[in-house]
Design a protein around this motif. Structure first.
Motif, PDB file in Angstrom:
ATOM      1  N   LEU A 129       0.839  -1.186   0.000  1.00  0.00           N
ATOM      2  CA  LEU A 129       0.000   0.000   0.000  1.00  0.00           C
ATOM      3  C   LEU A 129       0.880   1.245   0.000  1.00  0.00           C
ATOM      4  CD1 LEU A 129      -2.444  -1.079   2.873  1.00  0.00           C
ATOM      5  CD2 LEU A 129      -2.703  -1.499   0.412  1.00  0.00           C
ATOM      6  N   VAL A 130       0.486   2.238  -0.773  1.00  0.00           N
ATOM      7  CA  VAL A 130       1.237   3.495  -0.823  1.00  0.00           C
ATOM      8  C   VAL A 130       0.272   4.635  -0.536  1.00  0.00           C
ATOM      9  CG1 VAL A 130       2.685   5.020  -2.208  1.00  0.00           C
ATOM     10  CG2 VAL A 130       2.856   2.531  -2.499  1.00  0.00           C
ATOM     11  N   GLY A 131       0.488   5.300   0.593  1.00  0.00           N
ATOM     12  CA  GLY A 131      -0.356   6.426   0.968  1.00  0.00           C
ATOM     13  C   GLY A 131       0.315   7.734   0.602  1.00  0.00           C
ATOM     14  N   VAL A 132      -0.210   8.421  -0.412  1.00  0.00           N
ATOM     15  CA  VAL A 132       0.347   9.704  -0.820  1.00  0.00           C
ATOM     16  C   VAL A 132      -0.374  10.831  -0.090  1.00  0.00           C
ATOM     17  CG1 VAL A 132       1.073   8.825  -3.061  1.00  0.00           C
ATOM     18  CG2 VAL A 132      -1.176   9.880  -2.837  1.00  0.00           C
ATOM     19  N   SER A 133       0.246  12.001  -0.070  1.00  0.00           N
ATOM     20  CA  SER A 133      -0.314  13.181   0.603  1.00  0.00           C
ATOM     21  C   SER A 133      -0.658  12.875   2.060  1.00  0.00           C
ATOM     22  CB  SER A 133      -1.551  13.697  -0.144  1.00  0.00           C
ATOM     23  OG  SER A 133      -1.200  14.164  -1.424  1.00  0.00           O
ATOM     24  N   CYS A 134       0.277  12.246   2.757  1.00  0.00           N
ATOM     25  CA  CYS A 134       0.021  11.886   4.148  1.00  0.00           C
ATOM     26  C   CYS A 134       0.179  13.109   5.049  1.00  0.00           C
ATOM     27  CB  CYS A 134       0.959  10.768   4.581  1.00  0.00           C
ATOM     28  SG  CYS A 134       2.674  11.273   4.801  1.00  0.00           S
ATOM     29  N   GLY A 135      -0.124  12.920   6.320  1.00  0.00           N
ATOM     30  CA  GLY A 135      -0.007  14.011   7.270  1.00  0.00           C
ATOM     31  C   GLY A 135      -0.902  15.173   6.887  1.00  0.00           C
ATOM     32  N   CYS A 136      -0.324  16.355   6.826  1.00  0.00           N
ATOM     33  CA  CYS A 136      -1.066  17.582   6.513  1.00  0.00           C
ATOM     34  C   CYS A 136      -0.880  18.016   5.067  1.00  0.00           C
ATOM     35  CB  CYS A 136      -0.624  18.705   7.443  1.00  0.00           C
ATOM     36  SG  CYS A 136      -0.863  18.350   9.188  1.00  0.00           S
ATOM     37  N   ASP A 137      -0.375  17.118   4.228  1.00  0.00           N
ATOM     38  CA  ASP A 137      -0.080  17.471   2.843  1.00  0.00           C
ATOM     39  C   ASP A 137      -1.315  17.969   2.098  1.00  0.00           C
ATOM     40  OD1 ASP A 137       2.134  17.732   1.218  1.00  0.00           O
ATOM     41  OD2 ASP A 137       1.742  15.880   0.131  1.00  0.00           O
ATOM     42  N   SER A 138      -2.478  17.417   2.424  1.00  0.00           N
ATOM     43  CA  SER A 138      -3.735  17.840   1.794  1.00  0.00           C
ATOM     44  C   SER A 138      -4.620  18.586   2.792  1.00  0.00           C
ATOM     45  CB  SER A 138      -4.476  16.624   1.230  1.00  0.00           C
ATOM     46  OG  SER A 138      -3.757  16.049   0.157  1.00  0.00           O
ATOM     47  N   ALA A 139      -3.984  19.305   3.716  1.00  0.00           N
ATOM     48  CA  ALA A 139      -4.743  19.989   4.765  1.00  0.00           C
ATOM     49  C   ALA A 139      -5.708  21.021   4.212  1.00  0.00           C
ATOM     50  CB  ALA A 139      -3.781  20.655   5.756  1.00  0.00           C
ATOM     51  N   ILE A 140      -5.411  21.564   3.043  1.00  0.00           N
ATOM     52  CA  ILE A 140      -6.287  22.569   2.461  1.00  0.00           C
ATOM     53  C   ILE A 140      -7.659  21.993   2.143  1.00  0.00           C
ATOM     54  CG2 ILE A 140      -5.683  22.218   0.039  1.00  0.00           C
ATOM     55  CD1 ILE A 140      -5.986  25.612   1.850  1.00  0.00           C
ATOM     56  N   ASP A 312      -6.515  24.330   6.068  1.00  0.00           N
ATOM     57  CA  ASP A 312      -5.555  25.414   5.891  1.00  0.00           C
ATOM     58  C   ASP A 312      -4.383  24.852   5.104  1.00  0.00           C
ATOM     59  OD1 ASP A 312      -4.223  27.886   6.149  1.00  0.00           O
ATOM     60  OD2 ASP A 312      -5.006  28.143   8.186  1.00  0.00           O
ATOM     61  N   THR A 313      -3.383  25.658   4.848  1.00  0.00           N
ATOM     62  CA  THR A 313      -2.195  25.150   4.173  1.00  0.00           C
ATOM     63  C   THR A 313      -1.416  24.243   5.123  1.00  0.00           C
ATOM     64  OG1 THR A 313      -0.777  26.970   4.887  1.00  0.00           O
ATOM     65  CG2 THR A 313      -2.020  27.265   2.821  1.00  0.00           C
ATOM     66  N   ARG A 314      -0.612  23.369   4.545  1.00  0.00           N
ATOM     67  CA  ARG A 314       0.212  22.479   5.362  1.00  0.00           C
ATOM     68  C   ARG A 314       1.097  23.280   6.315  1.00  0.00           C
ATOM     69  NH1 ARG A 314       4.863  18.482   2.834  1.00  0.00           N
ATOM     70  NH2 ARG A 314       5.273  17.213   4.692  1.00  0.00           N
ATOM     71  N   GLU A 315       1.768  24.308   5.783  1.00  0.00           N
ATOM     72  CA  GLU A 315       2.685  25.100   6.590  1.00  0.00           C
ATOM     73  C   GLU A 315       1.970  25.761   7.753  1.00  0.00           C
ATOM     74  OE1 GLU A 315       2.349  25.264   3.325  1.00  0.00           O
ATOM     75  OE2 GLU A 315       4.202  24.258   2.699  1.00  0.00           O
ATOM     76  N   ARG A 316       0.774  26.288   7.478  1.00  0.00           N
ATOM     77  CA  ARG A 316       0.017  26.971   8.527  1.00  0.00           C
ATOM     78  C   ARG A 316      -0.433  25.993   9.611  1.00  0.00           C
ATOM     79  NH1 ARG A 316      -1.013  31.473  11.475  1.00  0.00           N
ATOM     80  NH2 ARG A 316      -3.238  31.723  11.927  1.00  0.00           N
ATOM     81  N   VAL A 317      -0.929  24.824   9.213  1.00  0.00           N
ATOM     82  CA  VAL A 317      -1.382  23.842  10.197  1.00  0.00           C
ATOM     83  C   VAL A 317      -0.220  23.378  11.074  1.00  0.00           C
ATOM     84  CG1 VAL A 317      -2.343  21.530  10.514  1.00  0.00           C
ATOM     85  CG2 VAL A 317      -3.346  23.065   8.822  1.00  0.00           C
ATOM     86  N   LEU A 318       0.913  23.082  10.457  1.00  0.00           N
ATOM     87  CA  LEU A 318       2.070  22.625  11.239  1.00  0.00           C
ATOM     88  C   LEU A 318       2.531  23.717  12.202  1.00  0.00           C
ATOM     89  CD1 LEU A 318       4.123  20.714   8.524  1.00  0.00           C
ATOM     90  CD2 LEU A 318       2.772  19.744  10.378  1.00  0.00           C
ATOM     91  N   SER A 319       2.514  24.960  11.746  1.00  0.00           N
ATOM     92  CA  SER A 319       2.919  26.062  12.611  1.00  0.00           C
ATOM     93  C   SER A 319       1.977  26.213  13.796  1.00  0.00           C
ATOM     94  CB  SER A 319       2.968  27.369  11.815  1.00  0.00           C
ATOM     95  OG  SER A 319       3.294  28.466  12.641  1.00  0.00           O
ATOM     96  N   LEU A 320       0.673  26.138  13.539  1.00  0.00           N
ATOM     97  CA  LEU A 320      -0.314  26.262  14.612  1.00  0.00           C
ATOM     98  C   LEU A 320      -0.176  25.140  15.637  1.00  0.00           C
ATOM     99  CD1 LEU A 320      -3.480  27.305  12.565  1.00  0.00           C
ATOM    100  CD2 LEU A 320      -2.201  28.734  14.190  1.00  0.00           C
ATOM    101  N   CYS A 321       0.303  23.978  15.183  1.00  0.00           N
ATOM    102  CA  CYS A 321       0.468  22.825  16.078  1.00  0.00           C
ATOM    103  C   CYS A 321       1.864  22.758  16.693  1.00  0.00           C
ATOM    104  CB  CYS A 321       0.167  21.536  15.325  1.00  0.00           C
ATOM    105  SG  CYS A 321      -1.560  21.380  14.803  1.00  0.00           S
ATOM    106  N   GLY A 322       2.677  23.796  16.484  1.00  0.00           N
ATOM    107  CA  GLY A 322       4.012  23.831  17.057  1.00  0.00           C
ATOM    108  C   GLY A 322       4.998  22.905  16.399  1.00  0.00           C
TER     109      GLY A 322
END
Length: 339
Positions: A129-140, A312-322
């Motif tokens: 199995l290959v999971g693409v756009s993992c984590g917050c990659d598709s947070a938008i 939100d954008t990936r960068e914004r979500v990661l920033s908000l979560c520290g």
């Protein structure tokens, strides 16, 4: 499972297996991870592998045009039906095809967990199995598309491999290794933040030092492309007099436990960093290991909070979560100050 699929997914590349050269690592760094997936699949087909890539509508975004032109029978489209995708992939794998099943990371794990449990877990069908756009990659696209529980889902399936590459070079290396050693596996990937393997990848160690320190105050264990953030955070810590070793932990399952224990010995603090929920992922696996071995080193688990996030954008979500560079460095310094 065939004999070539036996054994642990770590160690040398093995006779006749080519992983990733320095030149490829540099070229892959300029590509999306989806484009890398398609190129690797086409290369496997050109190499004569009995390949099947089973997709669920999402295939049109995975750079599979070359594969379809070269070997149209290797491309199997199931439509928007991920549960059926797993069943079809398992049937092909059981017939001896080297079978990959890619989709959005959250859909190829949580949505199809029962099919994974029965086909890959109980029946041991060697589907990768290959999971693409993992984590917050598709947070938008919102919480429904953020894959923050995928590792937790597959970690509980007996016999499953769970790999989280740090960059495109390691991603390509894992795909090529699995093609030569088919087994029930899950590979999660997002857009890379850096080329962390400029010298290429000649073996899958499961655990690799990205930034060394002889007697570190902190050992940061990172999994996935957020490992690049760990390296930059370690540099920020060094500027403040705190030495940190950064480890790229590719294999969340099976966890390279003995290597990890050697690397963290003597540290004041162990930090895990992942673009995944703090529940059930890398932090959970490392905490289980440290507790079982009775290693009394303090542990700081950094990851996505146990809550769904707004779009939100990936960068914004990661920033908000520290989970940006400044947030990670601040969390480490805060924990050190409390010891």
């Amino acid at each position: 499972m065939s004999e070539r699929g036996a054994g642990m997914p770590v160690g040398g590349a093995g006779e006749g297996i080519s992983l990733v050269s320095p030149e490829e690592a540099a070229r892959f760094a300029g590509m999306s991870h989806k484009a890398v997936f398609g190129e690797v699949m086409e290369g496997l087909a050109r190499g004569g592998d009995e390949l099947s890539v089973v997709v669920s509508d999402y295939g049109r975004r995975l750079n599979l045009g070359g594969l379809r032109e070269l070997c149209p029978e290797a491309f199997v489209q199931c439509g928007i039906a991920e549960q059926n995708q797993i069943e079809v992939a398992a049937a092909l794998a059981n017939e001896g095809f080297c079978t990959f099943a890619p989709s959005y990371a959250t859909f190829i794990t949580a949505r199809v967990l029962d099919q994974i449990r029965v086909n890959l877990g109980i029946m041991r069908s060697p589907v990768m199995l290959v999971g693409v756009s993992c984590g917050c990659d598709s947070a938008i696209l919102g919480a429904s598309h953020m894959a923050l529980e995928d590792v937790a889902c597959v970690r509980c399936i007996p016999g499953m491999v769970a790999a989280s590459p740090a960059d495109n070079a390691e991603f390509a290396a894992v795909l090529r290794w699995l093609a030569a050693n088919p087994r029930p596996a899950y590979v999660r990937m997002s857009e890379p933040l850096a080329n962390l393997h400029p010298d290429g990848v000649d073996s899958l160690k499961g655990l690799d030092a990205l930034r060394g320190a002889e007697s570190p105050d902190v050992v940061m264990v990172a999994s996935g492309t957020i490992a690049a953030t760990a390296v930059r955070a370690a540099e920020a810590l060094a500027a403040r007099g705190v030495e940190a070793r950064v480890l790229d932990l590719l294999m969340v399952k099976p966890l390279p436990g003995e290597s990890l224990l050697r690397q963290v010995a003597g540290a004041r603090l162990v930090v895990t960093l992942e673009e995944h929920s703090v529940v059930g992922g890398l932090g959970g696996a490392v905490s289980e290991l440290l507790a079982e071995r009775g290693l009394g080193v303090p542990l700081l688990r950094l990851g996505m909070p146990d809550a769904y996030q707004a779009a939100d954008t990936r960068e914004r979500v990661l920033s908000l979560c520290g989970l940006d560079v400044e947030g990670v460095a601040a969390s480490v310094l805060g924990r050190l100050a409390s010891l």
